[in-house]
Design a protein around this motif. Structure first.
Motif, PDB file in Angstrom:
ATOM      1  N   VAL A  49      -3.849   5.285   3.285  1.00 59.18           N
ATOM      2  CA  VAL A  49      -3.539   5.750   1.929  1.00 59.18           C
ATOM      3  C   VAL A  49      -4.433   6.893   1.488  1.00 59.18           C
ATOM      4  O   VAL A  49      -3.958   7.944   1.040  1.00 59.18           O
ATOM      5  CB  VAL A  49      -3.638   4.577   0.923  1.00 59.18           C
ATOM      6  CG1 VAL A  49      -3.575   5.102  -0.512  1.00 59.18           C
ATOM      7  CG2 VAL A  49      -2.524   3.574   1.169  1.00 59.18           C
ATOM      8  N   THR A 105      -9.818   2.047  -2.230  1.00 56.57           N
ATOM      9  CA  THR A 105      -9.300   1.406  -1.018  1.00 56.57           C
ATOM     10  C   THR A 105     -10.074   0.127  -0.717  1.00 56.57           C
ATOM     11  O   THR A 105      -9.485  -0.899  -0.340  1.00 56.57           O
ATOM     12  CB  THR A 105      -9.389   2.375   0.174  1.00 56.57           C
ATOM     13  OG1 THR A 105      -8.576   3.521  -0.081  1.00 56.57           O
ATOM     14  CG2 THR A 105      -8.928   1.716   1.459  1.00 56.57           C
ATOM     15  N   ARG A 137       0.816  -1.207   0.000  1.00 53.26           N
ATOM     16  CA  ARG A 137       0.000   0.000   0.000  1.00 53.26           C
ATOM     17  C   ARG A 137       0.854   1.264   0.000  1.00 53.26           C
ATOM     18  O   ARG A 137       0.384   2.331  -0.382  1.00 53.26           O
ATOM     19  CB  ARG A 137      -0.947  -0.016   1.201  1.00 53.26           C
ATOM     20  CG  ARG A 137      -2.056  -1.059   1.092  1.00 53.26           C
ATOM     21  CD  ARG A 137      -2.906  -1.112   2.355  1.00 53.26           C
ATOM     22  NE  ARG A 137      -4.042  -2.003   2.213  1.00 53.26           N
ATOM     23  CZ  ARG A 137      -4.002  -3.319   2.416  1.00 53.26           C
ATOM     24  NH1 ARG A 137      -2.854  -3.892   2.777  1.00 53.26           N
ATOM     25  NH2 ARG A 137      -5.088  -4.060   2.273  1.00 53.26           N
TER      26      ARG A 137
END
Length: 234
Positions: free
Chosen positions: A66, A98, A14
């Motif tokens: 993120v 996500t 990620r």
């Protein structure tokens, strides 16, 4: 402007979504895990307010997750739409992405990240079959529509220029092509395919992809290639 990125040193994972934004913008940053080792990342988690990496810090604060990180840095990096409503829509779509990434991860670890893949292969096969049949077409059709319906550009997902969302879509498409090449080939995604090629041609992204800083996909990250989880070869 300088940043410190905290993420595990041996995988793209990620952290790559954040790294792509920093690389595209050409800003100075320290990749802490790769420079100082995994212990430095673990220490940041132990000492701070963050549950897990990626974590991005500047001299004033540190931010994790993120989508949250990308919302924070997209404007100073000139990777956000100018319109405020478009900015909120970009963040909304990043959160949807996500969710997609979490589902991709769970194809190979449906019972939990604390177990090895070999301990949950049967469950992974069942999860991946549903993922390929139902979830991949749904997510890809949504983002394909996002690209084709953008009234301001026929090149980017939101607004008139490249944003962090475009860079993240690029990474997801690359990851799916690595992990599920046969399943991906069953879906028609001309706009997403063209976006992937367009981002790969961006000067700083192309230079980064060719550099030693860019870690390739492997079987320790989010996107993993287990042929038994993909559609069979034709």
């Amino acid at each position: 402007m300088g940043y410190w990125l905290y993420y595990w040193p041996s995988i793209a994972g990620r952290g790559e979504f954040v790294r792509l934004a920093l690389e595209d913008a050409g800003v100075d940053y320290v990749d802490v895990g790769r420079d100082r080792g995994a212990n430095a990342v673990a220490q940041m988690i132990h000492n701070g307010d963050h549950f897990a990496p990626p974590i991005l810090a500047d001299e004033h604060e540190s931010v994790s997750h993120v989508a949250h990180i990308l919302a924070w840095i997209s404007r100073p990096l000139d990777l956000a739409p100018q319109d405020e409503r478009d900015f909120r829509r970009m963040h909304q779509m990043q959160l949807t992405l996500t969710d997609f990434v979490a589902e991709i991860h769970d194809t190979h670890h449906p019972l939990g990240a604390s177990l090895y893949y070999e301990e949950q292969k049967e469950a992974a096969a069942r999860r991946s079959a549903v993922f390929i049949d139902d979830r991949v077409p749904k997510f890809l059709a949504y983002f394909e529509r996002v690209l084709t319906d953008n009234p301001d550009s026929d090149e980017w997902a939101i607004g008139r220029r490249c944003t962090t969302l475009d860079l993240s879509l690029f990474q997801v498409m690359r990851g799916l092509r690595y992990a599920f090449p046969n399943a991906l080939a069953e879906n028609e995604t001309p706009a997403l395919d063209e976006l992937t090629r367009r981002v790969a041609r961006r000067r700083r992204i192309a230079r980064y992809l060719d550099s030693e800083r860019c870690i390739g996909f492997n079987e320790d990250g989010v996107f993993r290639r287990y042929p038994e989880l993909d559609r069979p070869d034709r």
